[in-house]
Design a protein around this motif. Structure first.
Motif: not given
Length: 192
Positions: A113-114, A118-120, A147-151
Motif C-alpha cells: 500500500k502506497c 496521515q492514513n495509517p 506509511g505506518k500501521f495502527t496499533h
C-alpha cells in the motif's frame, strides 16, 4: 620511432592507472553515500516520503500505462534481499494479494500500500492476506506500506505469521537492495 612507441606505451599505462584510480574513488563515494543514507534516520525519513510521493504520483498519472509500478518496485526489492522468486499478480482476480513470493520455505503472500502517514494502515489488509494464506496454504505473509500501521494492525497481526513492514523498514530493505546491486556490479567489474 621506438621512442615515440615507448612514449605512447607510457602514456597509455598512465591513463589506465588514472582510470583505475578514478573508478576506485567513485566506488568509495558510492559506498560512503550508501552508508550515510543507511545510518541517518532523517535521511531514511526523507527517502520514505520521497517513495510515497513518487509512487503516489505514478499511481495517479499512469493508471492506464502501468498501475503496478509500486508492486514491481517492492517485488524487486524482496527478490534481491530475501531471495526466491517474486510474482506481481494481476489486478483483477487476485483476491487482495499483490505479490506472491516463492522461497525454499514455501509461498509467502503480500499486499503493498502506497499510503501517507496521515492514513495509517489498519487491520483490513492483514485479514485479507491471512485469509488467502489459509486458502493457498502459504507459510507466511506480509503487508508493506510507505506509511505506518495502527496499533490495532499490530495487535491483529500478532501470531498470524504476517510481517508488517512500515515505510522506514521499506527504505531499509531498499538500501539493502541497492547494496546487493552494488556488490553484484563490483563482482562483475573487479577493476573498480
Amino acid at each position: 620511432m621506438a621512442i615515440l612507441l615507448s612514449f605512447s606505451i607510457i602514456i597509455n599505462f598512465a591513463l589506465l592507472y588514472s582510470l583505475h584510480d578514478y573508478k576506485k574513488q567513485v566506488e568509495r563515494y558510492r559506498s560512503n553515500a550508501l552508508d550515510a543514507f543507511s545510518s541517518h534516520e532523517d535521511m531514511k525519513e526523507t527517502l520514505r516520503i520521497g517513495l510515497y510521493n513518487r509512487f503516489k504520483r505514478d499511481l495517479e498519472e499512469d493508471k492506464e500505462e502501468n498501475p503496478w509500478l509500486f508492486e514491481h518496485f517492492v517485488a524487486d526489492i524482496l527478490k534481491s534481499v530475501r531471495g526466491g522468486r517474486t510474482v506481481v499478480t494481476q489486478s483483477s482476480g487476485d483476491f487482495g494479494i499483490d505479490i506472491e513470493e516463492h522461497t525454499e520455505e514455501g509461498l509467502y503472500l503480500g499486499q503493498v500500500k502506497c499510503y501517507h502517514d496521515q492514513n495509517p494502515l489498519g487491520y483490513t489488509p492483514i485479514a485479507i492476506v491471512h485469509s488467502q494464506m489459509i486458502k493457498q496454504n502459504a507459510v507466511g505473509g506480509y503487508v508493506i506500506t510507505t506509511g505506518k500501521f495502527t496499533h490495532n494492525a499490530y495487535t491483529y497481526a500478532s501470531g498470524l505469521d504476517i510481517e508488517l513492514i512500515n515505510g522506514t523498514q521499506l527504505v531499509e530493505l531498499w538500501l539493502q537492495h541497492l547494496e546487493e546491486k552494488r556488490e553484484q556490479v563490483t563482482v562483475l567489474s573487479p577493476a573498480t
